[in-house]
Design an enzyme around this catalytic site. Structure first.
Site, short mmCIF file in Angstrom:
data_model
loop_
_atom_site.label_atom_id
_atom_site.label_comp_id
_atom_site.label_asym_id
_atom_site.label_seq_id
_atom_site.Cartn_x
_atom_site.Cartn_y
_atom_site.Cartn_z
N ASN A 1 -0.16 0.86 0.96
CA ASN A 1 0.81 1.87 0.55
C ASN A 1 0.45 3.25 1.08
OD1 ASN A 1 2.49 0.07 -0.70
ND2 ASN A 1 1.59 0.35 -2.72
N GLU B 1 -5.05 -6.95 -1.51
CA GLU B 1 -6.08 -5.92 -1.54
C GLU B 1 -6.95 -6.17 -2.77
OE1 GLU B 1 -3.91 -2.06 0.39
OE2 GLU B 1 -3.23 -2.68 -1.60
N SER C 1 0.22 -1.24 -7.98
CA SER C 1 0.30 -0.79 -6.59
C SER C 1 0.10 0.72 -6.48
CB SER C 1 1.65 -1.17 -5.98
OG SER C 1 2.69 -0.56 -6.71
N HIS D 1 -4.23 -6.54 -5.66
CA HIS D 1 -2.90 -6.06 -5.33
C HIS D 1 -2.24 -7.02 -4.35
CE1 HIS D 1 -0.14 -2.97 -3.28
NE2 HIS D 1 0.48 -3.53 -4.29
#
Length: 174
Positions: A151, A113, A80, A101
């Site tokens: 993120n 992702e 991540s 991800h």
């Protein structure tokens, strides 16, 4: 794993116990386990790594997998925060390397992702997207940048919440 799949069964098949048990049995029948990553990689088309967020440990794992896995095997990291390119350099297959991800809890969260390196082949990228969709996820293409998409969006929100708290504009309860 069986306990986790059983939770899915209890929700998905709450009105049909027989179908639920069939689903559970078939799902568990498709799984095999192995505590030796290099041995497990010898007969696989896709390896998804989800170990500790430590670049040295990830590189060591992929270096060994690179020697053990067939040439066609695609490697993906579930990191991540670490750059995919920094993990991929430990292999000789940057064209067959990318990121997948997933978000926790994986059985519930729909987004994945799919991270593409400049070296990732179109065929590899398509395979990663197809895999994500085949397991019921919504896939989004992300570049290999710190935090990818989610993120990168989440961290500023968290930081702003901390700033609000520090300024006294909000309480910890808020």
């Amino acid at each position: 794993i069986e306990k986790s799949v059983s939770r899915v069964v209890s929700k998905k098949y709450k009105d049909d116990a027989e179908a639920g048990q069939k689903f559970l049995k078939e799902t568990m029948g498709r799984l095999s386990t192995n505590t030796d990553a290099n041995s497990a990689a010898q007969n696989t088309d896709l390896v998804i790594e989800a170990i500790v967020e430590n670049i040295d440990i990830k590189q060591k794992l992929f270096s060994g997998l690179d020697k053990a896995a067939p040439q066609h095997t695609i490697f993906a990291s579930n990191t991540s925060s670490l750059p995919i390119k920094d993990i991929a350099i430990s292999t000789s297959r940057a064209d067959r390397f990318g990121g997948l991800h997933f978000f926790n809890p994986v059985p519930i969260m729909k987004l994945v992702e799919v991270i593409r390196l400049p070296e990732t082949s179109d065929e590899t990228f398509k395979s990663l997207v197809d895999f994500g969709q085949a397991v019921g996820k919504t896939t989004v293409e992300a570049k290999d940048t710190p935090g990818f998409i989610v993120n990168r969006l989440l961290v500023p929100y968290i930081l702003e919440a901390v700033r609000l708290l520090e300024r006294g504009d909000a309480s910890a309860k808020d």
